[in-house]
Write a protein that holds these residues in place. Structure first.
Motif, PDB file in Angstrom:
ATOM      1  N   THR A 222       2.094   5.000   6.642  1.00  0.00           N
ATOM      2  CA  THR A 222       2.431   3.930   7.577  1.00  0.00           C
ATOM      3  C   THR A 222       1.280   3.574   8.515  1.00  0.00           C
ATOM      4  OG1 THR A 222       3.369   5.517   9.159  1.00  0.00           O
ATOM      5  CG2 THR A 222       4.864   4.558   7.536  1.00  0.00           C
ATOM      6  N   GLU A 223       0.280   4.449   8.574  1.00  0.00           N
ATOM      7  CA  GLU A 223      -0.854   4.192   9.475  1.00  0.00           C
ATOM      8  C   GLU A 223      -2.025   5.061   9.053  1.00  0.00           C
ATOM      9  OE1 GLU A 223      -1.884   4.524  14.274  1.00  0.00           O
ATOM     10  OE2 GLU A 223       0.196   4.657  13.574  1.00  0.00           O
ATOM     11  N   TYR A 229      -7.023  10.661   8.612  1.00  0.00           N
ATOM     12  CA  TYR A 229      -5.646  11.141   8.702  1.00  0.00           C
ATOM     13  C   TYR A 229      -4.672   9.994   8.462  1.00  0.00           C
ATOM     14  CZ  TYR A 229      -6.556  15.918  10.151  1.00  0.00           C
ATOM     15  OH  TYR A 229      -6.937  17.237  10.162  1.00  0.00           O
ATOM     16  N   TYR A 230      -3.590  10.325   7.748  1.00  0.00           N
ATOM     17  CA  TYR A 230      -2.551   9.359   7.448  1.00  0.00           C
ATOM     18  C   TYR A 230      -1.269   9.703   8.209  1.00  0.00           C
ATOM     19  CZ  TYR A 230      -5.384   8.254   3.266  1.00  0.00           C
ATOM     20  OH  TYR A 230      -6.389   7.907   2.409  1.00  0.00           O
ATOM     21  N   ARG A 231      -0.672   8.700   8.813  1.00  0.00           N
ATOM     22  CA  ARG A 231       0.670   8.881   9.364  1.00  0.00           C
ATOM     23  C   ARG A 231       1.658   8.595   8.238  1.00  0.00           C
ATOM     24  NH1 ARG A 231       4.897   6.337  12.480  1.00  0.00           N
ATOM     25  NH2 ARG A 231       5.628   7.764  14.093  1.00  0.00           N
ATOM     26  N   ILE A 232       2.556   9.511   7.978  1.00  0.00           N
ATOM     27  CA  ILE A 232       3.437   9.378   6.827  1.00  0.00           C
ATOM     28  C   ILE A 232       4.905   9.382   7.226  1.00  0.00           C
ATOM     29  CG2 ILE A 232       1.805  10.424   5.215  1.00  0.00           C
ATOM     30  CD1 ILE A 232       3.415  13.044   5.446  1.00  0.00           C
ATOM     31  N   LEU A 234       8.770  10.220   5.259  1.00  0.00           N
ATOM     32  CA  LEU A 234       9.402  10.767   4.063  1.00  0.00           C
ATOM     33  C   LEU A 234      10.787  10.158   3.872  1.00  0.00           C
ATOM     34  CD1 LEU A 234       8.505  14.546   4.574  1.00  0.00           C
ATOM     35  CD2 LEU A 234       7.137  12.755   3.470  1.00  0.00           C
ATOM     36  N   SER A 235      11.326  10.341   2.692  1.00  0.00           N
ATOM     37  CA  SER A 235      12.646   9.782   2.386  1.00  0.00           C
ATOM     38  C   SER A 235      13.751  10.409   3.227  1.00  0.00           C
ATOM     39  CB  SER A 235      12.966   9.961   0.903  1.00  0.00           C
ATOM     40  OG  SER A 235      13.000  11.338   0.553  1.00  0.00           O
ATOM     41  N   ASP A 236      13.510  11.622   3.740  1.00  0.00           N
ATOM     42  CA  ASP A 236      14.521  12.279   4.573  1.00  0.00           C
ATOM     43  C   ASP A 236      14.376  11.928   6.054  1.00  0.00           C
ATOM     44  OD1 ASP A 236      12.260  13.660   5.298  1.00  0.00           O
ATOM     45  OD2 ASP A 236      12.940  15.612   4.572  1.00  0.00           O
ATOM     46  N   GLY A 237      13.467  11.003   6.360  1.00  0.00           N
ATOM     47  CA  GLY A 237      13.304  10.536   7.734  1.00  0.00           C
ATOM     48  C   GLY A 237      12.204  11.221   8.525  1.00  0.00           C
ATOM     49  N   LYS A 238      11.657  12.318   8.024  1.00  0.00           N
ATOM     50  CA  LYS A 238      10.604  13.026   8.745  1.00  0.00           C
ATOM     51  C   LYS A 238       9.326  12.182   8.795  1.00  0.00           C
ATOM     52  CE  LYS A 238      12.118  17.744   7.661  1.00  0.00           C
ATOM     53  NZ  LYS A 238      11.749  19.005   6.980  1.00  0.00           N
ATOM     54  N   LYS A 239       8.580  12.371   9.893  1.00  0.00           N
ATOM     55  CA  LYS A 239       7.320  11.660  10.079  1.00  0.00           C
ATOM     56  C   LYS A 239       6.270  12.619  10.622  1.00  0.00           C
ATOM     57  CE  LYS A 239       9.624   7.259  11.114  1.00  0.00           C
ATOM     58  NZ  LYS A 239       9.776   6.158  12.119  1.00  0.00           N
ATOM     59  N   GLY A 240       5.015  12.294  10.413  1.00  0.00           N
ATOM     60  CA  GLY A 240       3.935  13.126  10.919  1.00  0.00           C
ATOM     61  C   GLY A 240       2.599  12.648  10.408  1.00  0.00           C
ATOM     62  N   TRP A 241       1.587  13.451  10.672  1.00  0.00           N
ATOM     63  CA  TRP A 241       0.213  13.113  10.274  1.00  0.00           C
ATOM     64  C   TRP A 241      -0.311  14.169   9.295  1.00  0.00           C
ATOM     65  CZ3 TRP A 241      -2.437   8.743  11.910  1.00  0.00           C
ATOM     66  CH2 TRP A 241      -1.829   8.012  12.932  1.00  0.00           C
ATOM     67  N   THR A 245      -7.429  14.591   2.820  1.00  0.00           N
ATOM     68  CA  THR A 245      -7.854  15.520   1.772  1.00  0.00           C
ATOM     69  C   THR A 245      -6.647  16.207   1.124  1.00  0.00           C
ATOM     70  OG1 THR A 245      -8.114  17.319   3.382  1.00  0.00           O
ATOM     71  CG2 THR A 245     -10.052  15.969   2.910  1.00  0.00           C
ATOM     72  N   ASP A 246      -5.490  16.134   1.789  1.00  0.00           N
ATOM     73  CA  ASP A 246      -4.276  16.756   1.265  1.00  0.00           C
ATOM     74  C   ASP A 246      -3.333  15.752   0.616  1.00  0.00           C
ATOM     75  OD1 ASP A 246      -5.071  19.268   2.151  1.00  0.00           O
ATOM     76  OD2 ASP A 246      -4.118  19.003   4.115  1.00  0.00           O
ATOM     77  N   LEU A 247      -3.509  14.479   0.951  1.00  0.00           N
ATOM     78  CA  LEU A 247      -2.634  13.445   0.410  1.00  0.00           C
ATOM     79  C   LEU A 247      -3.450  12.466  -0.417  1.00  0.00           C
ATOM     80  CD1 LEU A 247       0.423  12.464   0.708  1.00  0.00           C
ATOM     81  CD2 LEU A 247      -0.545  10.669   2.154  1.00  0.00           C
ATOM     82  N   LYS A 248      -3.107  12.346  -1.687  1.00  0.00           N
ATOM     83  CA  LYS A 248      -3.849  11.448  -2.575  1.00  0.00           C
ATOM     84  C   LYS A 248      -3.141  10.092  -2.594  1.00  0.00           C
ATOM     85  CE  LYS A 248      -6.179  11.449  -7.052  1.00  0.00           C
ATOM     86  NZ  LYS A 248      -7.460  11.876  -6.477  1.00  0.00           N
ATOM     87  N   VAL A 249      -3.911   9.064  -2.282  1.00  0.00           N
ATOM     88  CA  VAL A 249      -3.400   7.693  -2.275  1.00  0.00           C
ATOM     89  C   VAL A 249      -4.323   6.844  -3.135  1.00  0.00           C
ATOM     90  CG1 VAL A 249      -2.709   5.730  -0.886  1.00  0.00           C
ATOM     91  CG2 VAL A 249      -2.528   8.018   0.069  1.00  0.00           C
ATOM     92  N   LEU A 250      -3.780   6.203  -4.148  1.00  0.00           N
ATOM     93  CA  LEU A 250      -4.578   5.353  -5.036  1.00  0.00           C
ATOM     94  C   LEU A 250      -4.220   3.896  -4.815  1.00  0.00           C
ATOM     95  CD1 LEU A 250      -4.255   7.502  -8.285  1.00  0.00           C
ATOM     96  CD2 LEU A 250      -6.327   7.198  -6.905  1.00  0.00           C
ATOM     97  N   GLY A 251      -5.168   3.018  -5.049  1.00  0.00           N
ATOM     98  CA  GLY A 251      -4.949   1.600  -4.814  1.00  0.00           C
ATOM     99  C   GLY A 251      -5.358   1.212  -3.415  1.00  0.00           C
ATOM    100  N   LYS A 252      -5.085  -0.023  -3.055  1.00  0.00           N
ATOM    101  CA  LYS A 252      -5.465  -0.517  -1.737  1.00  0.00           C
ATOM    102  C   LYS A 252      -4.562   0.082  -0.663  1.00  0.00           C
ATOM    103  CE  LYS A 252      -7.260  -4.932  -3.442  1.00  0.00           C
ATOM    104  NZ  LYS A 252      -7.131  -6.409  -3.380  1.00  0.00           N
ATOM    105  N   ILE A 253      -5.184   0.518   0.431  1.00  0.00           N
ATOM    106  CA  ILE A 253      -4.442   1.072   1.557  1.00  0.00           C
ATOM    107  C   ILE A 253      -4.414   0.062   2.708  1.00  0.00           C
ATOM    108  CG2 ILE A 253      -4.341   2.950   3.221  1.00  0.00           C
ATOM    109  CD1 ILE A 253      -5.714   4.726   1.249  1.00  0.00           C
TER     110      ILE A 253
END
Length: 253
Positions: A222-223, A229-232, A234-241, A245-253
Motif C-alpha cells: 500500500t506504500e 520498505y513496503y507498507r503491507i 493482509l487479507s486478515d486485516g493486519k498491516k505493517g512494514w 529484501t523479504d517481500l518479492k514484488v514483480l511488475g510496476k509498483i
C-alpha cells in the motif's frame, strides 16, 4: 440482447489478438524456454529474471517465471510471480490455478485478496480486464457513440433516433467510471520470499516487530518508503512494514 460483459470481452479479445501478433520472442527468452524444456529450472529462472530486469513486463513472462520458480523450489518467489501474472492476465484460468496450487502449502493461510471499497465492489466487472484493455474499450466505445450521435444530429431523418443514442451514452460513461475506479484500485501484490520475515510497526528495524510471516505469504503493498520498505496489508486485516529484501514484488509498483 447482448450482455455488456460479452460485448466488453469481445472488444478486449480483438485487441488482445492484435497485440499478441506483434510479440516477438527475444534470444534471451528463447534461451530461457530452452532451459525450461530441458529441466534446467535454475538457468530458466536466471534468464527470465534478466528479462524482467531489462524492463520486459507482461503476464506470460511472469507466468513462465512462476512455473520455473516453483519447480526450482522457490515457493515464495513463485507466488509473487503468479500474483504479478494475475494482474496482467486476469482472465487466465491457468494463472489462477497455479497461484492457488502455489499457496496450498504456505503456512500462513492468507488469501490474495483484501476487503474492497464500495466503488470497487460496484465495479466488479472491471476485474476481468486490465487497465490497458479498459482504456482501449473506452476509446472504441466512446468513438462509436460519438460518431453515431454526430450522424443522428446532422441527418434530419434520424432525428427520432437521437434520444436512443443519447440514452446509450450510459455505456461510455460507465466505462469511464470503471476505468477511474480501476486506476485508483491498488493491485500491487507481493509474497514473502524468505523462510521467515519480520513485519514492523514502521519502516525500519528500529520499530517494534508486530508479527512475522512465513515464505509465500501474499501481501498487498500500500506504500513504499525510503530504505526499501513496503507498507503491507493482509487479507486478515493486519498491516505493517516489511523490508523489500523479504517481500518479492514483480511488475510496476
Amino acid at each position: 440482447m447482448i450482455k455488456l460483459s460479452s460485448l466488453l470481452l469481445a472488444i478486449s479479445a480483438v485487441f488482445a489478438s492484435k497485440t499478441s501478433l506483434a510479440v516477438e520472442v527475444s534470444p534471451l527468452q528463447a534461451e530461457a524456454e530452452a532451459a525450461f524444456d530441458k529441466g534446467d529450472y535454475a538457468k530458466a529462472v536466471t534468464d527470465y529474471e534478466q528479462l524482467v530486469q531489462s524492463g520486459v513486463i507482461n503476464g506470460h513472462l511472469f507466468y513462465d517465471l512462476g512455473i520455473a520458480y516453483f519447480r526450482a523450489g522457490k515457493r515464495g518467489d513463485a507466488v509473487a510471480a503468479f500474483l504479478a501474472a494475475r494482474r496482467y492476465l486476469p482472465r487466465d484460468p491457468d494463472t489462477a490455478a497455479n497461484l492457488k496450487h502455489a499457496l496450498a502449502d504456505v503456512r500462513d493461510k492468507l488469501e490474495p485478496e483484501v476487503p474492497r471499497s464500495l466503488a470497487s465492489k460496484l465495479a466488479f466487472w472491471t476485474d476481468s480486464f486490465t487497465d490497458k484493455e479498459l482504456a482501449w474499450m473506452l476509446a472504441i466505445v466512446a468513438g462509436i457513440w460519438g460518431t453515431v450521435m454526430t450522424v443522428a444530429l446532422l441527418w434530419s431523418r434520424l432525428s427520432y433516433f437521437r434520444w436512443y443514442v443519447a440514452a446509450a451514452a450510459v455505456l461510455p460513461v460507465a466505462l469511464l467510471w470503471g476505468v477511474s475506479v480501476k486506476l485508483n484500485e491498488n493491485d500491487r501484490w507481493g509474497a514473502v520470499s524468505q523462510a521467515k520475515a519480520k513485519v514492523y510497526s514502521g519502516p525500519g528495524t528500529l520499530n517494534k516487530v508486530v508479527f512475522e510471516l512465513q515464505e509465500g505469504a501474499p501481501a498487498l503493498v500500500t506504500e513504499v518508503a525510503a530504505g526499501g520498505y513496503y507498507r503491507i496489508q493482509l487479507s486478515d486485516g493486519k498491516k505493517g512494514w516489511i523490508s523489500g529484501t523479504d517481500l518479492k514484488v514483480l511488475g510496476k509498483i
